[in-house]
Design a protein around this motif. Structure first.
Motif, PDB file in Angstrom:
ATOM      1  N   UNK A  60      69.950 -10.697  87.476  1.00 29.30           N
ATOM      2  CA  UNK A  60      69.791  -9.760  86.376  1.00 29.30           C
ATOM      3  C   UNK A  60      70.791 -10.041  85.265  1.00 29.30           C
ATOM      4  N   UNK A  61      70.308 -10.088  84.041  1.00 28.89           N
ATOM      5  CA  UNK A  61      71.189 -10.288  82.898  1.00 28.89           C
ATOM      6  C   UNK A  61      72.000  -9.038  82.591  1.00 28.89           C
ATOM      7  N   UNK A  62      71.547  -7.897  83.132  1.00 27.31           N
ATOM      8  CA  UNK A  62      72.215  -6.633  82.826  1.00 27.31           C
ATOM      9  C   UNK A  62      73.660  -6.646  83.273  1.00 27.31           C
ATOM     10  N   UNK A  63      73.970  -7.319  84.388  1.00 29.68           N
ATOM     11  CA  UNK A  63      75.325  -7.278  84.937  1.00 29.68           C
ATOM     12  C   UNK A  63      76.351  -7.811  83.947  1.00 29.68           C
ATOM     13  N   UNK A  64      76.058  -8.918  83.305  1.00 28.01           N
ATOM     14  CA  UNK A  64      77.028  -9.522  82.396  1.00 28.01           C
ATOM     15  C   UNK A  64      77.195  -8.712  81.118  1.00 28.01           C
ATOM     16  N   UNK A  65      76.258  -7.828  80.830  1.00 34.81           N
ATOM     17  CA  UNK A  65      76.345  -7.030  79.612  1.00 34.81           C
ATOM     18  C   UNK A  65      77.201  -5.786  79.791  1.00 34.81           C
ATOM     19  N   UNK A 106      78.503  -8.361  95.369  1.00 38.57           N
ATOM     20  CA  UNK A 106      79.830  -8.094  94.817  1.00 38.57           C
ATOM     21  C   UNK A 106      80.613  -9.393  94.636  1.00 38.57           C
ATOM     22  N   UNK A 107      80.511 -10.287  95.612  1.00 41.00           N
ATOM     23  CA  UNK A 107      81.181 -11.576  95.495  1.00 41.00           C
ATOM     24  C   UNK A 107      80.652 -12.383  94.319  1.00 41.00           C
ATOM     25  N   UNK A 108      79.342 -12.313  94.109  1.00 40.03           N
ATOM     26  CA  UNK A 108      78.733 -13.033  92.989  1.00 40.03           C
ATOM     27  C   UNK A 108      79.209 -12.456  91.660  1.00 40.03           C
ATOM     28  N   UNK A 109      79.267 -11.128  91.600  1.00 38.83           N
ATOM     29  CA  UNK A 109      79.731 -10.489  90.371  1.00 38.83           C
ATOM     30  C   UNK A 109      81.167 -10.898  90.055  1.00 38.83           C
ATOM     31  N   UNK A 110      82.020 -10.951  91.094  1.00 41.21           N
ATOM     32  CA  UNK A 110      83.401 -11.351  90.881  1.00 41.21           C
ATOM     33  C   UNK A 110      83.541 -12.790  90.437  1.00 41.21           C
ATOM     34  N   UNK A 111      82.689 -13.642  90.960  1.00 36.31           N
ATOM     35  CA  UNK A 111      82.756 -15.064  90.617  1.00 36.31           C
ATOM     36  C   UNK A 111      82.184 -15.349  89.236  1.00 36.31           C
ATOM     37  N   UNK A 112      81.309 -14.490  88.742  1.00 38.81           N
ATOM     38  CA  UNK A 112      80.643 -14.723  87.456  1.00 38.81           C
ATOM     39  C   UNK A 112      80.999 -13.671  86.416  1.00 38.81           C
ATOM     40  N   UNK A 113      82.082 -12.944  86.630  1.00 40.59           N
ATOM     41  CA  UNK A 113      82.454 -11.885  85.708  1.00 40.59           C
ATOM     42  C   UNK A 113      82.851 -12.459  84.362  1.00 40.59           C
ATOM     43  N   UNK A 136      89.721  -7.900 100.838  1.00 38.36           N
ATOM     44  CA  UNK A 136      88.419  -7.900 100.176  1.00 38.36           C
ATOM     45  C   UNK A 136      88.579  -7.892  98.666  1.00 38.36           C
ATOM     46  N   UNK A 137      89.539  -7.131  98.177  1.00 41.95           N
ATOM     47  CA  UNK A 137      89.826  -7.089  96.740  1.00 41.95           C
ATOM     48  C   UNK A 137      90.110  -8.481  96.197  1.00 41.95           C
ATOM     49  N   UNK A 138      90.952  -9.216  96.911  1.00 39.45           N
ATOM     50  CA  UNK A 138      91.324 -10.569  96.478  1.00 39.45           C
ATOM     51  C   UNK A 138      90.156 -11.531  96.641  1.00 39.45           C
ATOM     52  N   UNK A 139      89.463 -11.433  97.763  1.00 38.97           N
ATOM     53  CA  UNK A 139      88.383 -12.374  98.066  1.00 38.97           C
ATOM     54  C   UNK A 139      87.218 -12.247  97.091  1.00 38.97           C
ATOM     55  N   UNK A 140      86.934 -11.024  96.688  1.00 32.43           N
ATOM     56  CA  UNK A 140      85.798 -10.775  95.798  1.00 32.43           C
ATOM     57  C   UNK A 140      86.177 -10.915  94.320  1.00 32.43           C
TER      58      UNK A 140
END
Length: 199
Positions: A60-65, A106-113, A136-140
């Motif tokens: 979803x493109x919405x996440x990056x917006x 969540x991991x994907x969001x953290x990696x592509x934030x 988890x905070x650090x890993x994600x």
């Protein structure tokens, strides 16, 4: 799109129905249209966009917006590897269902934030709450974890209250037992205090 009532931040909450209080609290801060839509009589209409698969959420493109993403509930960590076309008939003996890992949203969001985006996740533990949640905070690669222990009285599922600890890279804030609505208010206030723009 989400600039009604003076809101200066784009905001998305990925949540289960049981965590609807977080979306309600966001609405009171002026955030609307994404998960909730106010009605003329002041009541709320749930306008959830159902995600059929995690791939849809990841692509979803919405996440990056969004300026802020609160991921208050996980989709299943595992799913059946195969889906039967017909009813599986009962037979003698036991049956095993092979499971496979689902995508880590969540991991994907953290990696592509994107720069300046604030990510908040949740952690449910039954032991080593702080250590596991901080890991988890650090890993994600996210900014905040809302941690709760299912073995704590008044916390977790099946109750209107919760006992959580807000964990960031700088430290942690343990909240007393309170209603989930109150937890939602405290969480959003904490996020607002950490950001340059207002909610």
């Amino acid at each position: 799109k989400l600039r009604e009532n003076g809101c200066q931040a784009k905001f998305i909450i990925l949540t289960a129905y049981s965590d609807f209080k977080y979306a309600q609290s966001a609405l009171r801060l002026g955030v609307s249209d994404y998960l909730l839509k106010p009605l003329k009589d002041g009541e709320l209409e749930l306008v959830v966009r159902r995600i059929q698969g995690q791939e849809e959420a990841l692509e979803s493109k919405a996440a990056k917006e969004q300026d802020i993403i609160i991921k208050a509930a996980a989709v299943a960590d595992y799913r059946p590897s195969h889906q039967a076309e017909d009813k599986i008939k009962k037979s003698e003996g036991d049956m095993k269902i092979e499971l496979e890992r689902t995508d880590d949203i969540l991991g994907w969001l953290g990696a592509h934030r994107r720069e300046g985006q604030f990510l908040c996740g949740f952690s449910m533990e039954t032991r080593d709450l702080l250590a596991n949640s901080r890991a988890k905070l650090e890993r994600k690669n996210i900014d905040m974890i809302v941690a709760n222990n299912l073995k704590t009285e008044g916390a977790g599922f099946g109750t209107d209250t919760n006992v959580v600890t807000l964990i960031t890279k700088e430290g942690q804030t343990e909240l007393p037992k309170m209603t989930k609505q109150e937890v939602a208010h405290r969480l959003l206030d904490e996020i607002r205090n950490r950001l340059d723009f207002t909610l």
